[in-house]
Scaffold this motif. Sequence first.
Motif, PDB file in Angstrom:
ATOM      1  N   GLU A 180       0.513  -0.911   0.242  1.00  0.00           N
ATOM      2  CA  GLU A 180      -0.508   0.310  -0.045  1.00  0.00           C
ATOM      3  C   GLU A 180       0.975   1.565   0.369  1.00  0.00           C
ATOM      4  N   MET A 181       1.842   0.802   0.824  1.00  0.00           N
ATOM      5  CA  MET A 181       2.997   2.651   0.953  1.00  0.00           C
ATOM      6  C   MET A 181       3.511   2.070  -0.454  1.00  0.00           C
ATOM      7  N   PHE A 182       4.054   1.274  -1.585  1.00  0.00           N
ATOM      8  CA  PHE A 182       4.499   1.400  -2.257  1.00  0.00           C
ATOM      9  C   PHE A 182       3.516   2.592  -3.951  1.00  0.00           C
ATOM     10  N   LYS A 183       2.092   2.183  -3.418  1.00  0.00           N
ATOM     11  CA  LYS A 183       1.182   2.663  -3.954  1.00  0.00           C
ATOM     12  C   LYS A 183       0.789   3.580  -4.060  1.00  0.00           C
ATOM     13  N   ASP A 184       1.210   4.448  -2.502  1.00  0.00           N
ATOM     14  CA  ASP A 184       1.127   5.943  -2.625  1.00  0.00           C
ATOM     15  C   ASP A 184       2.617   6.385  -2.907  1.00  0.00           C
ATOM     16  N   ALA A 185       3.628   5.952  -2.875  1.00  0.00           N
ATOM     17  CA  ALA A 185       5.316   5.794  -3.476  1.00  0.00           C
ATOM     18  C   ALA A 185       4.304   6.224  -5.036  1.00  0.00           C
ATOM     19  N   LEU A 186       3.568   6.188  -5.875  1.00  0.00           N
ATOM     20  CA  LEU A 186       3.666   5.854  -7.304  1.00  0.00           C
ATOM     21  C   LEU A 186       3.365   6.767  -6.928  1.00  0.00           C
ATOM     22  N   THR A 187       1.603   7.297  -6.753  1.00  0.00           N
ATOM     23  CA  THR A 187       1.136   8.700  -6.328  1.00  0.00           C
ATOM     24  C   THR A 187       1.712   9.532  -6.778  1.00  0.00           C
ATOM     25  N   LYS A 188       2.615   9.466  -5.947  1.00  0.00           N
ATOM     26  CA  LYS A 188       3.713  11.138  -5.940  1.00  0.00           C
ATOM     27  C   LYS A 188       4.612  10.272  -7.324  1.00  0.00           C
ATOM     28  N   PHE A 189       4.939   9.508  -7.376  1.00  0.00           N
ATOM     29  CA  PHE A 189       5.773   9.801  -8.614  1.00  0.00           C
ATOM     30  C   PHE A 189       5.013  10.713  -9.850  1.00  0.00           C
ATOM     31  N   ASN A 190       4.101   9.828  -9.666  1.00  0.00           N
ATOM     32  CA  ASN A 190       3.169  10.490 -10.688  1.00  0.00           C
ATOM     33  C   ASN A 190       2.738  11.526 -11.114  1.00  0.00           C
ATOM     34  N   ALA A 191       3.371  12.573 -10.117  1.00  0.00           N
ATOM     35  CA  ALA A 191       2.947  14.223  -9.612  1.00  0.00           C
ATOM     36  C   ALA A 191       4.270  14.831  -8.988  1.00  0.00           C
ATOM     37  N   TYR A 192       5.179  14.539  -8.890  1.00  0.00           N
ATOM     38  CA  TYR A 192       6.234  14.929  -9.128  1.00  0.00           C
ATOM     39  C   TYR A 192       7.464  15.309 -10.427  1.00  0.00           C
ATOM     40  N   LYS A 193       7.808  16.139 -10.212  1.00  0.00           N
ATOM     41  CA  LYS A 193       8.311  17.254 -11.519  1.00  0.00           C
ATOM     42  C   LYS A 193      10.080  17.405 -10.952  1.00  0.00           C
ATOM     43  N   PRO A 194      11.012  16.929 -11.125  1.00  0.00           N
ATOM     44  CA  PRO A 194      12.463  16.947 -10.562  1.00  0.00           C
ATOM     45  C   PRO A 194      12.691  18.756 -11.190  1.00  0.00           C
ATOM     46  N   LYS A 195      13.481  19.223 -10.114  1.00  0.00           N
ATOM     47  CA  LYS A 195      13.761  20.444 -11.103  1.00  0.00           C
ATOM     48  C   LYS A 195      14.314  21.354 -12.235  1.00  0.00           C
ATOM     49  N   THR A 196      15.266  19.707 -12.640  1.00  0.00           N
ATOM     50  CA  THR A 196      16.056  20.169 -13.610  1.00  0.00           C
ATOM     51  C   THR A 196      16.401  18.423 -14.526  1.00  0.00           C
ATOM     52  N   ALA A 197      16.524  18.805 -15.504  1.00  0.00           N
ATOM     53  CA  ALA A 197      16.987  16.969 -16.425  1.00  0.00           C
ATOM     54  C   ALA A 197      17.765  16.528 -15.342  1.00  0.00           C
ATOM     55  N   LEU A 198      18.987  17.121 -14.391  1.00  0.00           N
ATOM     56  CA  LEU A 198      19.999  16.292 -14.089  1.00  0.00           C
ATOM     57  C   LEU A 198      19.706  15.716 -12.532  1.00  0.00           C
ATOM     58  N   ASP A 199      18.626  16.743 -11.816  1.00  0.00           N
ATOM     59  CA  ASP A 199      17.983  16.320 -10.600  1.00  0.00           C
ATOM     60  C   ASP A 199      17.830  14.939 -10.358  1.00  0.00           C
ATOM     61  N   PRO A 200      18.085  14.719  -9.043  1.00  0.00           N
ATOM     62  CA  PRO A 200      17.337  13.034  -8.637  1.00  0.00           C
ATOM     63  C   PRO A 200      15.562  13.102  -9.274  1.00  0.00           C
ATOM     64  N   ASN A 201      16.014  11.331 -10.070  1.00  0.00           N
ATOM     65  CA  ASN A 201      14.581  11.113 -10.137  1.00  0.00           C
ATOM     66  C   ASN A 201      14.108   9.887 -10.344  1.00  0.00           C
ATOM     67  N   TRP A 202      14.928   8.480  -9.491  1.00  0.00           N
ATOM     68  CA  TRP A 202      15.180   7.203  -9.623  1.00  0.00           C
ATOM     69  C   TRP A 202      13.884   6.753  -8.630  1.00  0.00           C
ATOM     70  N   GLY A 203      13.664   5.769  -9.294  1.00  0.00           N
ATOM     71  CA  GLY A 203      12.710   5.368  -8.215  1.00  0.00           C
ATOM     72  C   GLY A 203      11.242   4.627  -8.761  1.00  0.00           C
ATOM     73  N   LYS A 204      10.939   5.610  -9.560  1.00  0.00           N
ATOM     74  CA  LYS A 204       9.639   5.081  -9.983  1.00  0.00           C
ATOM     75  C   LYS A 204       8.827   3.107 -10.451  1.00  0.00           C
ATOM     76  N   ALA A 205      10.701   3.091 -11.362  1.00  0.00           N
ATOM     77  CA  ALA A 205      10.033   2.025 -11.986  1.00  0.00           C
ATOM     78  C   ALA A 205      10.076   0.878 -10.787  1.00  0.00           C
ATOM     79  N   GLU A 206      10.853   1.357  -9.371  1.00  0.00           N
ATOM     80  CA  GLU A 206      10.881  -0.106  -8.353  1.00  0.00           C
ATOM     81  C   GLU A 206       9.926  -0.297  -7.881  1.00  0.00           C
ATOM     82  N   ALA A 207       9.157   1.271  -7.948  1.00  0.00           N
ATOM     83  CA  ALA A 207       7.684   1.473  -6.749  1.00  0.00           C
ATOM     84  C   ALA A 207       6.439   0.407  -7.582  1.00  0.00           C
ATOM     85  N   GLU A 208       6.590   0.366  -9.274  1.00  0.00           N
ATOM     86  CA  GLU A 208       5.880  -0.570  -9.794  1.00  0.00           C
ATOM     87  C   GLU A 208       6.020  -1.514 -10.216  1.00  0.00           C
ATOM     88  N   TYR A 209       7.672  -2.117  -9.984  1.00  0.00           N
ATOM     89  CA  TYR A 209       7.977  -3.836  -9.361  1.00  0.00           C
ATOM     90  C   TYR A 209       7.141  -4.460  -8.492  1.00  0.00           C
TER      91      TYR A 209
END
Length: 216
Positions: A180-209
């Motif tokens: 359930e917490m992974f689902k909450d994380a995925l919701t946050k990933f879908n709404a998240y916008k990194p500050k720049t193209a180089l800023d941290p943006n890892w983790g979404k694939a892991e939540a989906e897995y």
Amino acid sequence: MKKYLLSFALAFVSLTAFAQADYDKIMSDKIAKIETCKTPEDFQTLANDFQRIGSKESSKWLPAYYAAFSTIQKGRVMMRNGNTQALDGVADEAEKYLATAQNLAGADNAEIRLLKKMAFSLRMMVNPQQRYMTDGARATEEMNTAEKLEPDNPRIALIKAEDVYFTPEQFGGSKTKGLEMFKDALTKFNAYKPKTALDPNWGKAEAEYFISQPVK
């Protein structure tokens, strides 16, 4: 004279822009390789690459951040392979990079705080029973600080979900709650916008897995 000064200024701006574009491309290429690394050796090579970039771009915090992240990922692979006794050395290396990143970015950086949490968690795994009250407590402290700084950060939600998912039930963990917490994380990933193209943006694939896995 003014013409020469203007020409010099324009040339300087052009060189600066070129150097920035070159840095952006190199960093983008290396960041993309994080997803393809599989072994501790792969991650070590990538950490070395980021370290070299950081030595040339000494005013930027992201190379040191990604060197630390690559090192931590190396440790996580080692942990999954049962090689926990070497994790202190891995954490030492990651913390060296994180000190550099924090000196450049400041203490109020949630992404760096989260990696510090992950490094302390690696240390704890050398001997969980003995280190829960020391390294485990410091990991919790860093996590709490990261969450206060950036409560909607999806990577914070992801690592919290991992902690719950992998902790045995007798110690307060739960695979059902973790999912359930992974689902909450995925919701946050879908709404998240990194500050720049180089800023941290890892983790979404892991939540989906993890969401795709059945509860055992």
